[in-house]
Design an enzyme around this catalytic site. Sequence first.
Site, short mmCIF file in Angstrom:
data_model
loop_
_atom_site.label_atom_id
_atom_site.label_comp_id
_atom_site.label_asym_id
_atom_site.label_seq_id
_atom_site.Cartn_x
_atom_site.Cartn_y
_atom_site.Cartn_z
N ASN A 86 91.30 35.05 9.95
CA ASN A 86 90.78 34.53 11.21
C ASN A 86 90.37 35.71 12.09
OD1 ASN A 86 90.29 33.13 13.58
ND2 ASN A 86 92.47 32.98 14.12
N ASP A 89 88.14 43.09 22.56
CA ASP A 89 88.43 44.25 21.71
C ASP A 89 87.82 44.10 20.32
OD1 ASP A 89 90.02 42.31 20.60
OD2 ASP A 89 91.92 43.37 20.89
N GLU A 118 99.21 31.73 11.34
CA GLU A 118 99.43 33.10 11.79
C GLU A 118 100.22 33.85 10.73
OE1 GLU A 118 98.22 34.74 14.71
OE2 GLU A 118 97.00 33.03 14.16
N GLN A 150 94.71 35.54 33.93
CA GLN A 150 95.87 35.04 33.21
C GLN A 150 97.04 35.94 33.63
OE1 GLN A 150 96.26 35.90 29.02
NE2 GLN A 150 97.34 33.99 28.59
N ALA A 195 60.37 91.87 34.10
CA ALA A 195 61.70 91.69 33.52
C ALA A 195 62.76 92.27 34.45
CB ALA A 195 61.75 92.36 32.16
N ARG A 200 99.35 49.43 22.36
CA ARG A 200 99.27 50.41 21.27
C ARG A 200 98.21 51.48 21.49
NH1 ARG A 200 98.58 46.88 16.21
NH2 ARG A 200 98.19 48.90 15.24
N THR A 242 96.84 33.16 23.06
CA THR A 242 95.38 33.05 23.14
C THR A 242 94.91 31.68 23.65
OG1 THR A 242 95.49 32.64 20.75
CG2 THR A 242 94.80 34.82 21.44
C1 UD1 Z 1 94.79 36.71 17.01
C2 UD1 Z 1 94.82 35.40 16.24
C3 UD1 Z 1 94.84 35.72 14.75
C4 UD1 Z 1 93.66 36.56 14.38
C5 UD1 Z 1 93.61 37.82 15.25
C6 UD1 Z 1 92.32 38.56 15.03
C7 UD1 Z 1 96.06 33.87 17.63
C8 UD1 Z 1 97.35 33.22 17.85
N1 UD1 Z 1 96.01 34.69 16.60
O1 UD1 Z 1 96.01 37.37 16.75
O2 UD1 Z 1 94.82 34.52 14.00
O3 UD1 Z 1 93.69 36.92 13.02
O4 UD1 Z 1 93.67 37.47 16.64
O5 UD1 Z 1 92.32 39.73 15.76
O6 UD1 Z 1 95.12 33.61 18.34
N2 UD1 Z 1 94.87 37.72 24.74
C9 UD1 Z 1 94.88 37.30 26.04
N3 UD1 Z 1 95.98 36.68 26.52
C10 UD1 Z 1 97.06 36.44 25.76
C11 UD1 Z 1 97.06 36.87 24.42
C12 UD1 Z 1 95.95 37.51 23.94
O7 UD1 Z 1 93.90 37.49 26.76
O8 UD1 Z 1 98.02 35.84 26.28
C13 UD1 Z 1 93.66 38.39 24.22
C14 UD1 Z 1 93.90 39.83 23.85
O9 UD1 Z 1 93.55 40.68 24.92
C15 UD1 Z 1 92.94 40.01 22.67
C16 UD1 Z 1 92.87 38.62 22.06
O10 UD1 Z 1 93.28 37.73 23.04
O11 UD1 Z 1 91.64 40.34 23.10
C17 UD1 Z 1 93.73 38.50 20.81
O12 UD1 Z 1 95.07 38.69 21.15
P1 UD1 Z 1 96.10 39.41 20.20
O13 UD1 Z 1 97.42 39.42 20.84
O14 UD1 Z 1 95.53 40.71 19.72
O15 UD1 Z 1 96.12 38.38 19.00
P2 UD1 Z 1 96.56 38.68 17.52
O16 UD1 Z 1 98.02 38.61 17.43
O17 UD1 Z 1 95.87 39.87 17.03
MG MG Z 2 94.89 41.59 17.98
#
Ligand code: UD1
Ligand code: MG
Length: 463
Positions: free
Chosen positions: A186, A118, A171, A88, A422, A30, A94
């Site tokens: 969260n 982030d 979630e 990864q 000057a 995004r 996560t």
């Molecule tokens: C996650 C949480 C959610 C919380 C939110 C806060 C989970 C399932 N959900 O959701 O409860 O309210 O953050 O912002 O954890 N990332 C990886 N690898 C992955 C997926 C994500 O490194 O496979 C990293 C992303 O770069 C980011 C962070 O993990 O820094 C969060 O991932 P994102 O996909 O933004 O999670 P949300 O859906 O926002």
């Molecule tokens: Mg997020």
Amino acid sequence: MEKGEAPCHGEVMKQAGFSVVVLAAGQGTRMRSDTHKVLHPIAGKPMLLHLLDTVDALGANRRVVVVGKGREQLEAALAGHGVTTAVQAEQKGTAHAVQQASEALTGAEGPVLILYGDTPFVTGETLQRMIQRLGGSDDPGVVVLASSPPDGKTYGRVILGEDDRISKMVEYKDANEAERAVKLCNSGMMAVASADLFRWLAQVGNDNAAHEYYLPDIVMIARGEGRHPVAIEGEAFETAGVNSRAELAHLELDWQRRRREEALEQGATLIDPESVWFSADTKLGRDCTIEPHVVFGSGVSIADGAFIRAFSHIEGATISSGCEVGPFARLRPGAVLEEGAKVGNFVEMKKARLGRGAKANHLSYIGDADVGTKANIGAGTITCNYDGFTKHRTVIGAGAFIGSNTSLVAPVSIGDGAIVGAGSVVTKNVAADSLAVARGEQRGFVGWAKRFREKALAKKGVS
Ligand code: UD1
Ligand code: MG
């Protein structure tokens, strides 16, 4: 739950024996950017480095950043920070991301803080509270950092049971109406003992709306082992994440607002705080005054009592006490103003020192130069420092006087107490206390103008 203070530069006590895993493998689609999301700057500094500074100040033993797409950019940005990266390859959620850090954390003892690249502004105090709560006598197993932002958006929700105990993590995608109405969100950040973390992660499945391995699931897994995971609450600013340019701009603004408050609290006068923009490393002394519309790039240090007038752009500059800068001044990296020096409107300085009490008050370019104590640089003086290939230095002695509209063709030096007339184009060194004039000599023709005018009028038939 109590809320923590979140100043921009909070001092915290060192906390012994913990590790940090920072998740940064997400795509950041995004942002629509070729730059990795966590490297986008706030206050001139990449988000990820804000976060690492906080954990470094707290004294983390090991720091692992989980990287995926764009890892080369992250590895370059992290060079020299003593951070391990874990890859990864596929973004499966996560929990899966944290699992990738297991090798890097082999043999680690004590708490592991899981943070997001982030979400840069969680404070050391809050992280410390998380670690302390994890070590509580009820041995909760997991401490989740939650917050109650004004708009919970699509954050996961934290459903509390008794006291600070969590009865459910859900979630947004998987939540029912009642759960979505819960204010407590969260942040994603957690503290878990390294002895438990990877055992619980191994039990996480992906039977959910996103078919991802959710980190929050370890809360229920811990409960299955008879533990009682808890939540602590942080401020919305600390838990605000960036997923888009709009969120980046908002978080920048929030950071700036806090920094302005901090500057005022520490004894600076900002006449219109909202129009002053700081960098992460701006140093401001007491009793300095910053007029409206001033922008500080990185590397600026301003001593007590300096005065920065409106519309100045200042970067990489050291400004001593009693100095005056602007309005409309541009100080670039390497500008050094010693005590009481003055730089006025439309003056640009780069890699140049202005000695004590020296003045460049109007319309000048001073680059690769050394200007002695109390020298006076007249309006329109230019140091011609670049010949198209190489930069050359100009040295101006103490008490020298450079007349207006002078070009100093570097390399060149003007001795102490010398005067340059000057309009001169100075190509040779000028001895101390001498006068140098390097311009076409003035000639006068008495009556010439009158004769010229009369002839011209006669030609046009005007008497
Ligand atoms: C996650 C949480 C959610 C919380 C939110 C806060 C989970 C399932 N959900 O959701 O409860 O309210 O953050 O912002 O954890 N990332 C990886 N690898 C992955 C997926 C994500 O490194 O496979 C990293 C992303 O770069 C980011 C962070 O993990 O820094 C969060 O991932 P994102 O996909 O933004 O999670 P949300 O859906 O926002
Ligand atoms: Mg997020």
